[in-house]
Design a protein around this motif. Structure first.
Motif, PDB file in Angstrom:
ATOM      1  N   GLY A  66     -73.802 -58.110 -12.905  1.00  0.00           N
ATOM      2  CA  GLY A  66     -72.883 -58.717 -11.950  1.00  0.00           C
ATOM      3  C   GLY A  66     -71.774 -59.510 -12.618  1.00  0.00           C
ATOM      4  N   GLY A  67     -70.674 -59.650 -11.917  1.00  0.00           N
ATOM      5  CA  GLY A  67     -69.571 -60.440 -12.427  1.00  0.00           C
ATOM      6  C   GLY A  67     -68.488 -59.628 -13.098  1.00  0.00           C
ATOM      7  N   ASN A  68     -68.798 -58.396 -13.500  1.00  0.00           N
ATOM      8  CA  ASN A  68     -67.814 -57.538 -14.131  1.00  0.00           C
ATOM      9  C   ASN A  68     -67.644 -56.261 -13.330  1.00  0.00           C
ATOM     10  OD1 ASN A  68     -67.547 -59.327 -16.336  1.00  0.00           O
ATOM     11  ND2 ASN A  68     -69.280 -58.370 -17.382  1.00  0.00           N
ATOM     12  N   ALA A  69     -66.414 -55.795 -13.210  1.00  0.00           N
ATOM     13  CA  ALA A  69     -66.148 -54.556 -12.473  1.00  0.00           C
ATOM     14  C   ALA A  69     -66.786 -53.377 -13.184  1.00  0.00           C
ATOM     15  CB  ALA A  69     -64.637 -54.342 -12.352  1.00  0.00           C
ATOM     16  N   GLY A  70     -67.239 -52.399 -12.402  1.00  0.00           N
ATOM     17  CA  GLY A  70     -67.767 -51.175 -12.983  1.00  0.00           C
ATOM     18  C   GLY A  70     -69.267 -51.148 -13.179  1.00  0.00           C
ATOM     19  N   GLY A  71     -69.982 -52.116 -12.643  1.00  0.00           N
ATOM     20  CA  GLY A  71     -71.428 -52.148 -12.830  1.00  0.00           C
ATOM     21  C   GLY A  71     -72.116 -50.917 -12.290  1.00  0.00           C
ATOM     22  N   GLU A  72     -71.658 -50.433 -11.149  1.00  0.00           N
ATOM     23  CA  GLU A  72     -72.261 -49.236 -10.553  1.00  0.00           C
ATOM     24  C   GLU A  72     -72.078 -48.020 -11.455  1.00  0.00           C
ATOM     25  OE1 GLU A  72     -71.869 -46.560  -6.436  1.00  0.00           O
ATOM     26  OE2 GLU A  72     -70.921 -48.535  -6.607  1.00  0.00           O
ATOM     27  N   LEU A  73     -70.909 -47.891 -12.054  1.00  0.00           N
ATOM     28  CA  LEU A  73     -70.641 -46.777 -12.963  1.00  0.00           C
ATOM     29  C   LEU A  73     -71.455 -46.923 -14.245  1.00  0.00           C
ATOM     30  CD1 LEU A  73     -69.068 -44.243 -13.769  1.00  0.00           C
ATOM     31  CD2 LEU A  73     -67.188 -45.738 -14.519  1.00  0.00           C
ATOM     32  N   ALA A  74     -71.530 -48.142 -14.776  1.00  0.00           N
ATOM     33  CA  ALA A  74     -72.272 -48.369 -16.019  1.00  0.00           C
ATOM     34  C   ALA A  74     -73.745 -48.004 -15.867  1.00  0.00           C
ATOM     35  CB  ALA A  74     -72.131 -49.831 -16.441  1.00  0.00           C
ATOM     36  N   SER A  75     -74.359 -48.383 -14.747  1.00  0.00           N
ATOM     37  CA  SER A  75     -75.781 -48.093 -14.561  1.00  0.00           C
ATOM     38  C   SER A  75     -76.018 -46.593 -14.429  1.00  0.00           C
ATOM     39  CB  SER A  75     -76.327 -48.834 -13.341  1.00  0.00           C
ATOM     40  OG  SER A  75     -75.689 -48.424 -12.146  1.00  0.00           O
ATOM     41  N   ARG A  76     -75.115 -45.915 -13.751  1.00  0.00           N
ATOM     42  CA  ARG A  76     -75.282 -44.471 -13.609  1.00  0.00           C
ATOM     43  C   ARG A  76     -75.122 -43.760 -14.947  1.00  0.00           C
ATOM     44  NH1 ARG A  76     -73.935 -40.558  -8.828  1.00  0.00           N
ATOM     45  NH2 ARG A  76     -74.359 -38.592  -9.842  1.00  0.00           N
ATOM     46  N   ILE A  77     -74.148 -44.179 -15.726  1.00  0.00           N
ATOM     47  CA  ILE A  77     -73.960 -43.602 -17.057  1.00  0.00           C
ATOM     48  C   ILE A  77     -75.206 -43.828 -17.903  1.00  0.00           C
ATOM     49  CG2 ILE A  77     -72.681 -43.860 -19.219  1.00  0.00           C
ATOM     50  CD1 ILE A  77     -70.194 -44.464 -17.541  1.00  0.00           C
ATOM     51  N   ALA A  78     -75.768 -45.024 -17.846  1.00  0.00           N
ATOM     52  CA  ALA A  78     -76.952 -45.350 -18.639  1.00  0.00           C
ATOM     53  C   ALA A  78     -78.115 -44.427 -18.306  1.00  0.00           C
ATOM     54  CB  ALA A  78     -77.344 -46.811 -18.417  1.00  0.00           C
ATOM     55  N   VAL A  79     -78.374 -44.231 -17.020  1.00  0.00           N
ATOM     56  CA  VAL A  79     -79.493 -43.384 -16.598  1.00  0.00           C
ATOM     57  C   VAL A  79     -79.268 -41.934 -17.005  1.00  0.00           C
ATOM     58  CG1 VAL A  79     -80.697 -42.442 -14.590  1.00  0.00           C
ATOM     59  CG2 VAL A  79     -80.202 -44.885 -14.711  1.00  0.00           C
ATOM     60  N   ASP A  80     -78.116 -41.383 -16.650  1.00  0.00           N
ATOM     61  CA  ASP A  80     -77.853 -39.970 -16.922  1.00  0.00           C
ATOM     62  C   ASP A  80     -77.864 -39.667 -18.413  1.00  0.00           C
ATOM     63  OD1 ASP A  80     -77.663 -39.333 -14.264  1.00  0.00           O
ATOM     64  OD2 ASP A  80     -75.475 -39.365 -14.200  1.00  0.00           O
ATOM     65  N   THR A  81     -77.243 -40.533 -19.202  1.00  0.00           N
ATOM     66  CA  THR A  81     -77.142 -40.284 -20.642  1.00  0.00           C
ATOM     67  C   THR A  81     -78.501 -40.381 -21.320  1.00  0.00           C
ATOM     68  OG1 THR A  81     -74.898 -41.206 -20.615  1.00  0.00           O
ATOM     69  CG2 THR A  81     -75.972 -40.961 -22.753  1.00  0.00           C
ATOM     70  N   ALA A  82     -79.291 -41.392 -20.961  1.00  0.00           N
ATOM     71  CA  ALA A  82     -80.623 -41.528 -21.567  1.00  0.00           C
ATOM     72  C   ALA A  82     -81.502 -40.330 -21.235  1.00  0.00           C
ATOM     73  CB  ALA A  82     -81.284 -42.818 -21.091  1.00  0.00           C
ATOM     74  N   LEU A  83     -81.458 -39.865 -19.997  1.00  0.00           N
ATOM     75  CA  LEU A  83     -82.257 -38.703 -19.605  1.00  0.00           C
ATOM     76  C   LEU A  83     -81.813 -37.460 -20.355  1.00  0.00           C
ATOM     77  CD1 LEU A  83     -82.513 -39.279 -15.744  1.00  0.00           C
ATOM     78  CD2 LEU A  83     -84.397 -39.382 -17.386  1.00  0.00           C
ATOM     79  N   ASP A  84     -80.511 -37.223 -20.408  1.00  0.00           N
ATOM     80  CA  ASP A  84     -79.997 -36.048 -21.111  1.00  0.00           C
ATOM     81  C   ASP A  84     -80.402 -36.057 -22.579  1.00  0.00           C
ATOM     82  OD1 ASP A  84     -78.803 -35.055 -18.833  1.00  0.00           O
ATOM     83  OD2 ASP A  84     -76.828 -35.890 -19.284  1.00  0.00           O
ATOM     84  N   THR A  85     -80.333 -37.234 -23.198  1.00  0.00           N
ATOM     85  CA  THR A  85     -80.660 -37.354 -24.620  1.00  0.00           C
ATOM     86  C   THR A  85     -82.136 -37.092 -24.864  1.00  0.00           C
ATOM     87  OG1 THR A  85     -78.896 -39.000 -24.853  1.00  0.00           O
ATOM     88  CG2 THR A  85     -80.502 -38.855 -26.632  1.00  0.00           C
ATOM     89  N   PHE A  86     -82.991 -37.616 -24.009  1.00  0.00           N
ATOM     90  CA  PHE A  86     -84.427 -37.394 -24.179  1.00  0.00           C
ATOM     91  C   PHE A  86     -84.797 -35.935 -23.933  1.00  0.00           C
ATOM     92  CE2 PHE A  86     -88.793 -37.203 -22.539  1.00  0.00           C
ATOM     93  CZ  PHE A  86     -89.470 -37.778 -23.605  1.00  0.00           C
ATOM     94  N   VAL A  87     -84.257 -35.329 -22.902  1.00  0.00           N
ATOM     95  CA  VAL A  87     -84.581 -33.938 -22.579  1.00  0.00           C
ATOM     96  C   VAL A  87     -84.156 -33.013 -23.716  1.00  0.00           C
ATOM     97  CG1 VAL A  87     -84.057 -32.021 -21.007  1.00  0.00           C
ATOM     98  CG2 VAL A  87     -84.537 -34.290 -20.096  1.00  0.00           C
ATOM     99  N   ALA A  88     -83.060 -33.330 -24.376  1.00  0.00           N
ATOM    100  CA  ALA A  88     -82.581 -32.497 -25.481  1.00  0.00           C
ATOM    101  C   ALA A  88     -83.509 -32.559 -26.686  1.00  0.00           C
ATOM    102  CB  ALA A  88     -81.176 -32.932 -25.887  1.00  0.00           C
ATOM    103  N   ALA A  89     -84.207 -33.684 -26.866  1.00  0.00           N
ATOM    104  CA  ALA A  89     -85.121 -33.830 -28.007  1.00  0.00           C
ATOM    105  C   ALA A  89     -86.262 -34.746 -27.604  1.00  0.00           C
ATOM    106  CB  ALA A  89     -84.381 -34.393 -29.217  1.00  0.00           C
ATOM    107  N   PRO A  90     -87.211 -34.245 -26.797  1.00  0.00           N
ATOM    108  CA  PRO A  90     -88.300 -35.104 -26.302  1.00  0.00           C
ATOM    109  C   PRO A  90     -89.284 -35.498 -27.400  1.00  0.00           C
ATOM    110  CG  PRO A  90     -88.651 -32.829 -25.634  1.00  0.00           C
ATOM    111  CD  PRO A  90     -87.301 -32.877 -26.267  1.00  0.00           C
TER     112      PRO A  90
END
Length: 289
Positions: A66-90
């Motif tokens: 909270g307090g900074n613009a873009g929090g909704e985008l940052a959280s979505r990027i975090a989830v999608d990127t972490a999942l993609d990275t793990f699936v590529a090399a579990p």
């Protein structure tokens, strides 16, 4: 209020409701459910996502700071990127888990450079990784989104927040006040997107047992309900979906007009209902019938 759930997708809608997904194979049985509620805010900065296949599983929850613009985008990027990275090399290797966190942090930083008006966006992060063949799990987190690990209906362990209030002992003291924080402002000293290098806390691999249950949640939830409520609800539930329904009801009963977004993702290993108080009571009733 819209209800939705997705596999390997972040959930950022105004409210994403529970959905159970049970894998049936030679691997350790896993079931999962999740919800995300906007509370009284104008938008939802929480994101949830998971990947589940016959061999591996990854579950992620993130909350825009909270307090900074873009929090909704940052959280979505975090989830999608972490999942993609793990699936590529579990793998449960520490280097691989750190790579997932680093990739999420780098992706947020890249988007900051692209969008000047959101150049300070950041997010908390908590994740659970499971090797279903070896029956092991480990987890990683940054910030104050939490993971709780329960066995036989009782808390085994939870992550420690990267916050000044946790460091001062306030978060621990809040458990004696129904789960609500004594000092409402929770200043983080770690978050994805806050620095060039992401400093995650990693747990070593743990052997799973039938009946283990995990709860990943944002601070909007754990500020409203205590560990004791989590345990009692687990002991009464007959499924991951029912457990989260009880937790959501408890949170909504305590929330006021200033409440934050609150989100949770539950993961059950095997059949927790058979090793909790509810399971024992059901077995006794069948014997007496």
């Amino acid at each position: 209020m819209a209800e939705n759930a997705s596999n390997h997708l972040a959930l950022n809608s105004a409210a994403a409701g529970t959905a159970a997904d049970t894998a049936r194979s030679f691997a350790v049985p896993l079931s999962t459910s999740q919800f995300s509620c906007v509370g009284e805010r104008s938008g939802n900065q929480d994101a949830i996502g998971y990947h589940l296949d016959e061999r591996n599983a990854c579950f992620v929850v993130s909350d825009g700071v909270g307090g900074n613009a873009g929090g909704e985008l940052a959280s979505r990027i975090a989830v999608d990127t972490a999942l993609d990275t793990f699936v590529a090399a579990p793998s449960l290797a520490a280097d691989n888990l750190q790579r997932c966190v680093k990739a999420a942090n780098d992706a947020i930083l890249a988007k900051q450079r692209e969008l000047a008006e959101q150049s300070r966006m950041s997010a908390t992060f908590v994740s659970l990784f499971v090797d279903r063949a070896t029956n092991q799990a480990c987890w990683a987190h940054v910030g104050d989104s939490r993971l709780y690990w329960f066995r036989r209906g009782a808390l085994m362990q939870r992550t420690e927040d990267h916050s000044l209030s946790e460091r001062s002992g306030d978060a621990a003291a809040s458990q004696n006040h129904g789960g609500e924080r004594l000092v409402k402002t929770n200043l983080l000293y770690r978050a994805l997107g806050a620095r060039a290098t992401a400093e995650a806390t990693l747990a070593s691999p743990q052997r799973l047992a039938d009946g283990d249950a995990f709860l990943l949640c944002t601070d909007g939830l754990w500020q409203l309900i205590s560990q004791q409520v989590m345990e009692r609800s687990l002991q009464l539930a007959d499924s991951a979906e029912e457990w989260l329904a009880l937790l959501r009801r408890a949170a909504e009963a305590k929330a006021d007009e200033s409440r934050d977004n609150f989100s949770a993702l539950a993961v059950w290993v095997g059949f927790p209902q058979q090793v909790t108080l509810a399971g024992a009571a059901a077995q006794e009733a069948r014997r007496s019938a």
